[in-house]
Design an enzyme around this catalytic site. Structure first.
Site, mmCIF file in Angstrom:
data_model
loop_
_atom_site.group_PDB
_atom_site.id
_atom_site.type_symbol
_atom_site.label_atom_id
_atom_site.label_comp_id
_atom_site.label_asym_id
_atom_site.label_seq_id
_atom_site.Cartn_x
_atom_site.Cartn_y
_atom_site.Cartn_z
ATOM 1 C CB ALA A 53 -0.909 -0.001 1.218
ATOM 2 C CG HIS A 73 15.241 41.117 6.338
ATOM 3 N ND1 HIS A 73 16.003 40.887 5.224
ATOM 4 C CD2 HIS A 73 16.108 41.334 7.368
ATOM 5 C CE1 HIS A 73 17.289 40.979 5.542
ATOM 6 N NE2 HIS A 73 17.371 41.259 6.844
ATOM 7 C CB THR A 133 5.709 4.976 -7.130
ATOM 8 O OG1 THR A 133 5.454 3.931 -8.069
ATOM 9 C CG2 THR A 133 7.111 5.525 -7.360
#
Length: 453
Positions: free
Chosen positions: A36, A436, A39
């Site tokens: 299960a 930033h 890939t």
């Protein structure tokens, strides 16, 4: 047995769809012949990105002195432990999914190979199963190019490479595209000598030249050798290793050979002819924009339909089918933007068109570029490899495509992706205040410096 729906393939789309159908009160057969998770979980994203993480730690440890950090002794690789960690991460995903499929009310989890015997009938382990709705999520597998002698040597695909007992002494890779490059860097950082053989004149040739060049230089700086525009004339055994003879080039002696030269849908043994389901020359099942095959009541999702080769596109296939069938929507594959990443270190995040594709499509262009050497966060992290690039339509001011090769590029690119999906002009992002110090904060700066392309 009679079901309301049959789902073939427990990859990314199949289980999600089975759970959704079962939750709607339908009786669902979930059929899978292998582990299960498909890939992605077993031989793709999950194990390879786990290896990428281990390789990055080794790489940073070797660079410790650059950051004023001292380490006792030489950095080494314990491959059995690396592999055990990878397998544990895989097992966590695979076993959890297996348990859920076996315990969810309304789902009958069947282990075995499914084949059509009629448009709405399938045979598994000698038993007949039928349903008015059938969904195919059967994935794809690695294929070998027609190289003389390849059948005589023990070549590896991505799945078999994950099972090796030791780090290769010298890993040769046929294919300089996404899978091959990730493995190349991983095993180089684990200590292997690595050689890439690519038939195109550039690595990942679908990218714009400056992106390909930057990736080539990045890998070369780590000691990876690339033979570009090269073809293998023959392959033969060389003791316990492999000998590759290049046309008009050198001989390469390697301990291991990885073939990363393409994939083919797992559709050759599904009995599609018995159902009247059409495929293209590559074996991909033909579907329309709603992922319907030419047989009413049969859909194809994921890699097997040729409409996307990624986990995220497979998941979106599930979302499209579920929304259309169960929610009354009219979603289409063509609504999504092409996007993907190359998970080298640093990674490449990509969305939309390349500059070459946009130019070929007839757009008048504005192009922005910024090297990572001019991104403060990259400088502070000591990771200044790469660049960011944006391609904008000069008339509509819509972003057509973007690439960020650099630290956190796979994450930062999503701001561009979201803006493109929203269909608003680039100035919306250009005028947005970012935090930033981050990589993303320089995207508005780059957009403010667009030049005619």
């Amino acid at each position: 047995m009679e079901f309301d729906a049959i789902v073939v393939g427990a990859g990314q789309a199949g289980p999600a769809l089975a759970f959704r159908l079962a939750a709607s009160g339908r009786r669902v057969a979930m059929i899978e012949r292998g582990p299960a998770g498909g890939t992605c979980v077993n031989t793709g994203c999950t194990p390879t990105k786990t290896l990428v993480a281990s390789a990055r730690v080794a790489h940073l440890a070797r660079r410790a002195a650059d950051f004023g950090v001292t380490l006792p002794g030489e950095v080494g690789i314990d491959w059995p432990k690396v592999r055990a960690r990878m397998e544990a991460v895989v097992a966590r995903s695979r076993d959890g999914l297996t348990k859920s499929l076996g315990s969810t009310e309304g789902i009958t989890f069947i282990r075995g190979h499914a084949r059509f015997t009629a448009p709405h009938e399938m045979e598994v382990n000698g038993e007949r199963h039928a349903a008015p709705w059938i969904f195919l999520d059967v994935g794809a597998h690695a294929v070998a190019p027609p190289v003389p002698g390849l059948e005589t040597v023990p070549w590896l695909d991505n799945a078999r490479l994950l099972q090796i007992e030791a780090v290769p002494r010298h890993l040769a890779i046929l294919g300089g595209s996404y899978i091959g490059l990730e493995f190349a860097q991983v095993f180089r950082r684990f200590g292997a000598e690595v050689t890439i053989i690519e038939t195109s004149p550039r690595l990942i040739a679908r990218e714009d030249p400056e992106i390909s060049e930057a990736i080539h230089d990045m890998l070369a700086a780590e000691g990876i050798v690339s033979h570009l525009g090269a073809r293998v004339a023959a392959v033969a055994r060389d003791g316990e290793g492999v000998l590759l003879r290049l046309e008009g080039g050198p001989e390469i002696r390697a301990s291991h050979l990885l073939v990363a030269a393409g994939r083919r849908p797992n559709t050759d043994d599904l009995g599609l002819e018995a159902a009247g389901i059409a495929r293209d020359a590559r074996g991909a099942i033909l579907v329309d924009d709603a992922l319907r095959t030419d047989v009413p009541g049969v859909w194809a999702l994921g890699e097997c339909n040729g409409r996307g080769a990624f986990t995220h596109t497979t998941w979106n296939d599930y979302e499209i089918v579920a929304a259309n069938l169960l929610d009354g929507e009219q979603r289409r594959v063509t609504d999504r933007l092409p996007c993907y990443a190359l998970f080298t270190d640093p990674p490449l995040g990509r969305v939309g068109m390349t500059e070459a594709e946009a130019r070929q499509a007839g757009h008048r262009l504005l192009v922005g570029r910024r090297p990572m050497t001019r991104v403060n966060r990259a400088v502070e992290k000591g990771e200044t490899t790469g660049l960011m690039k944006a391609v904008v339509d000069a008339d509509s001011h819509r972003i057509l495509g973007a690439a960020i090769l650099g630290t956190d590029g796979d994450e930062a690119v999503h701001g561009m992706l979201d803006l493109m999906q929203a269909g608003v002009p680039y100035t919306t992002l250009q005028r947005t205040v970012h935090i930033h110090p981050t990589v993303s904060e320089l995207i508005p700066t780059m957009l403010g410096e667009l030049q005619p392309g």
